[in-house]
Scaffold this active site. Structure first.
Site, short mmCIF file in Angstrom:
data_model
loop_
_atom_site.label_atom_id
_atom_site.label_comp_id
_atom_site.label_asym_id
_atom_site.label_seq_id
_atom_site.Cartn_x
_atom_site.Cartn_y
_atom_site.Cartn_z
N ASP A 104 -8.86 4.49 10.41
CA ASP A 104 -7.48 4.91 10.55
C ASP A 104 -7.18 6.20 9.84
O ASP A 104 -6.37 7.00 10.29
CB ASP A 104 -6.54 3.78 10.09
CG ASP A 104 -6.46 2.69 11.16
OD1 ASP A 104 -6.74 3.00 12.34
OD2 ASP A 104 -6.14 1.55 10.81
N ASP B 257 0.83 -1.21 0.00
CA ASP B 257 0.00 0.00 0.00
C ASP B 257 0.85 1.25 0.00
O ASP B 257 0.73 2.12 -0.86
CB ASP B 257 -0.85 0.08 1.28
CG ASP B 257 -2.00 -0.88 1.28
OD1 ASP B 257 -1.79 -2.06 0.91
OD2 ASP B 257 -3.09 -0.46 1.68
#
Lengths: 375, 375, 375, 375
Positions: free
Chosen positions: B123, B15
């Site tokens: 998050d 990511d």
């Protein structure tokens, strides 16, 4: 010449037998009332004993179904737990027993009720508040002397912290001695109460409230689920040690918590959580039959309208593991929550949401910096 | 010509590697920041990878001690738990990482911060609110495209309810495979935080925060403690499945709950309980650095002044059993609580206490009867 | 070729007239919707203006009765007040207007809704959340440009703290100029809502919701009741000045508070008080049509079952003075409360009650003394 | 032979005079203690009377400054109000008087304390809990007979709802007879307590706590501020009528509320509001000297750190009108809040914020529609 009639909550044990004799000696007619709420007991032997000790009448009442439906189920709906640990098993039994005792007292024209609970304990409060609330004219004669005499040896170990309580547990196996393979259950809920339990491997299922609860007690007990050894804060403020085992209640608590979070709106749940804490305190402190407890129970029941679905769980070595859940009322939208399907959801909105929430935090920081620079 | 400098919270995974490349392509200088909060990771390999991908600088920061002391300890003091089950392990890591990231950004004169969290998750919120609160002028460039591309295969199973998560756990053994004999620990608390843990049988002990927490993670992991598989309500309202393992945190949660109830006044505890629920929501929702979280944390710290003493517990097959506790600050007075020592305590007072509490209940009943009779 | 149809909440003023024109320019068909919730307005002139500006259709809807019954009455039952001062008059109007607007949009097949509220204000949030909740597929086009242009001079004074707001009040007289003799009213409540108001001296009475509320506005306005000039915390966190006048609402708030305390159990009231604070926040923040608001409203309605009776009060120079109250459901028992009638009440019980409550306080003191002596 | 020494909280009135005589008759030595907390009283005459009735010693103690600083100021910081209306004037006096009484009892070696409060009232509870908490070994002999005898005629009217209380007020003018021109005051706060009051027109100012409070009582009394006639719920559950006048307290309550909302973060304020409700209940119920009240007071004091600034208000015909406020610590940012200055604020963010908040509401609607369609 009788001083009047007393309905005594009789257990068949030494405490209440002493009280029965003492009440007779004081000049009361005594009606012994023995409630069956699922405890191990030789009810016929207890009846005979009460008669032998001079009871005018003896009522043995099977309250098991109403105990489960009217008292345990509302506690399950609420996730009722006192001080984060105690599932209130004893505390919900008192209003159940007291309610029937008052019914008998009214029917028999008794002016008095009595019980075996002691002066420092919660049970005296729970018992007497129930009686006063449901039968305001009643009185409760109560003998410290009769009571204290034998309490001395009834449960001495419980109060000594240094002793292990292992030999006190009646319903649950020691987890170390529990089976090495789990049982897997599926519990189905409607309106936040269990309507069916199925043992997946064995194919067995139960669907009446009493059978469900008894079966969960059996499975939980077999796997050593629900033992706690805590220090709790009594109603009257003192701390006291409590050793409890709640096998079926613990399984239901975990299963209900899971299906509730799955089906209930987040913000409704927050409000319900605060109401449940209050509900638990009311129960613990003996206020089941109070306007505030009625009110909160009503609100909690309302919150359970969509708490419907099935929870799978395994029971093993003292633990309950949630395996999965499903519900026709779930607010869980797999598509919406999935990271890779956008649908209606514009990720740019999240940035706006965050920046708006940050306006206050940034402003706070600005002021703090100003203040720090001045110093 | 650079668009400016970005400090990227870099994980070494796919990511954030994609984001690093994407940021470079967009014209930013990228500083990679890799926080060590105790995860398994080859930090040197990650550093090399970041440099290879074009990072101008790479910071690898060991935040383990400050993570335990500044973030986990306050959560332990609070008994912080979200929606009755989630111990907030991930949620408290974000403000820890974000704080250092902002320090680096300020020091390096970076105008931007970035991260790998996605647009629907908690998050992103936790990360960005932290950055905005501590560095109000900062911006957070963020690419949905870069992000969504790979998320697709990073963790697909977590979102499918029908799959068991057994192979996802990293820190904890399967309870079924855990040892057949318990470990027995004694944890000592001062001001509501652990200051020493001793393995009773092995005689081993730890007394620095990081060592204590690491050791509890080790013991808890060995016995399969702290696995949960839940559906939770995200900040932005959607329900989502969460699979968590918190071995050390679970042991501490139970031990702290016990010593707190043992040493804290009943009514103080009730107020603290409500504050802890709020504290947990603030943490979950990303508001660690907010005035309300500061305020509540201050109040909770105050409540812990007398939370001191030792708790003994055994860890076995996924469970933590409290065996006993002792404290110099205990409000537990064995004499006072004992049923057979009266001391200053007049049992007649209890009857008065109950009758006064019943005045309101009787009056309520009287009115209800009047109302019922009219109908 | 039309981009689609917009239902615009039209006020007849400059703001929404600009938006109407702007929407037309952008290529939308515009349906103007003008809600009558009791404001002073020349509705026919507004209709004509909307048509002249190009509205395809104009709906003028008299929502006064439903505004009072469906929105103001629940706020009265709740004693809804935001941050201890603001009675939420504007905030409860938004979900009333939005509900009808969505009905029109559905009926007319409009894909869009629009309004004149600005980007930093609460009203945008209240309006849009209402529309999304009741008509999830709807969109809300909204022009900052059109909006900001004229806001500049629409209400500049409100934002300057140094200016007195005296000339802004429309419904209420300046208390200094109010009559020198009070009006004395009797308000009768059933289920916590007013069912009749009588002017004692004049003998006049009203008994439909709209008439009651209008009459209380008239009397309150005449005596300068319900003006406040506050700084409040907006939904999105910023503080902003609010100048409000709520004459009828203020009288009802005080009267309802009185009859509620007179008829509701003490502990029920404490719980309801906490729910009301939440209810008020939901309303303020635009969450009228949310699961949590539905839930809380249900609970509050339940709490009002016995809130019945009559309150006498005088209205004078900006103040409302409660003169007395009576109720068939009162928990006020004159005999019981009287100091010189003992009845069932044993004063010795009070001593027991106090001593039991003191057990915890004495123990606390004992421990503190021990601690102090050690230092 | 004396039974021991009693310190009697003596008022100089008939009640406590009777108790003094009764205690002497029972064989106690009596020390009379007369607290000056600002009431109108001929202290020298009272002293002479106590001596004449047989008091061994008489203490007349000026507690006015400590009453204001240690008891009223914390109530002001808290915005303490019981059941939304009662400002707790009497309730905060009891722990002030009781504290000194216990000091005298300790110093004089007295084993007993006594007072004139009756068995059904709150004051007995407040008084006795204070004494037990601060002097756990003390006893409180108390005579129902002595007490009830005269209570009969001391305040009969207060209990009759049909009588107007106009002639009972001592400190406040009838608002109808109050001056026709307002007084305009400026009150300056630091840490949430008033540090200076200035009469704007007259230029007069006060800056010691006792002077400030006395002056506000004078101004409030002159304008008829702070009269209430309520039914309240007593500690022990019964409803009782209360007629109170709190002129200075009412002015401070309104001024503090204003400066607090102006300077305190929104979310901190919400938490503090809940704590204040608890604090008020603790005070009302006599638990000033309790661990929970200490804890909450600490938290509230912490919340007041930035409550600083000046409030202007006018006092007129029973009302207090806030005119304006200013503060160096204000979170009010005129630029940010202004509709026509955008600055850092992107209006598009508000739309994102709203849409994110609407995700849950839309989903809720979707499920409801599904449910409705099935039925």
């Amino acid at each position: 010449m009788s001083k009047g009639t007393v309905v005594l909550a009789y257990s068949g044990g030494l405490d209440t037998s002493c009280i029965l004799v003492w009440l007779k000696e004081q000049g009361y007619d005594v009606i012994a009332f023995l409630a069956n709420i699922g405890q191990e007991e030789d009810f016929e032997a207890a009846k005979k004993k009460a008669v032998d000790l001079g009871a005018k009448k003896v009522f043995i009442e099977d309250l098991r179904s109403e105990f489960v439906e009217d008292f345990i189920w509302p506690a399950v709906q609420a996730n009722a737990v006192y001080e984060d640990r105690y599932l209130l098993g004893t505390a919900v039994a008192r209003p159940c027993i007291g309610r029937r005792q008052v019914e008998i007292a009214r029917k028999e024209g008794a002016q008095f009720v009595s019980h075996g609970a002691t002066g420092k304990g919660n049970d005296q409060i729970r018992f007497e508040l129930t009686c006063y609330a449901l039968y305001p004219e009643v009185k409760a004669p109560w003998s410290m002397d009769a009571n204290l005499m034998h309490i001395r040896w009834v449960r001495p170990h419980i109060l000594e912290l240094s002793h292990g309580p292992a030999d006190l547990y009646l319903m649950t196996k020691n987890p170390e001695d529990a089976p090495n393979t789990p049982d897997v259950l599926e519990i189905e809920f409607t309106n936040g109460v269990p309507v069916k339990v199925t043992n997946i491997k064995e194919g067995q299922s139960k669907d009446s409230p009493l059978e469900i609860f008894s079966y969960l007690n059996e499975i939980g007990g077999k796997h050593g689920v629900g033992r706690i050894d805590i220090v709790e804060n009594r109603s009257i403020g003192m701390k006291s040690r409590g050793i409890y085992e709640t096998p079926g209640g613990t399984i239901l608590f975990k299963a209900h918590l899971d299906i509730e979070t799955f089906t209930m709106d987040k913000e409704v749940r927050r409000i319900k959580q605060a109401l449940s804490i209050k509900f638990s305190e009311f129960i613990y402190n003996g206020f089941w039959y109070s306007p505030e407890c009625d009110f909160v129970r009503h609100c909690i029941t309302k919150s359970q309208e969509n708490v419907q679905g099935r929870v799978q769980l395994s029971v093993f070595k003292g633990q309950v593991y949630i395996l999965g859940r499903e519900s026709p009322k779930s607010l869980y939208n797999e598509e919406l929550v999935s990271m890779d399907v956008q649908g209606d959801y514009d990720p740019c909105d999240a940035s706006g949401f965050i920046r708006i929430n940050a306006v206050r935090l940034r402003e706070h920081h600005r002021l703090q910096s100003l203040a720090d620079n001045k110093q």
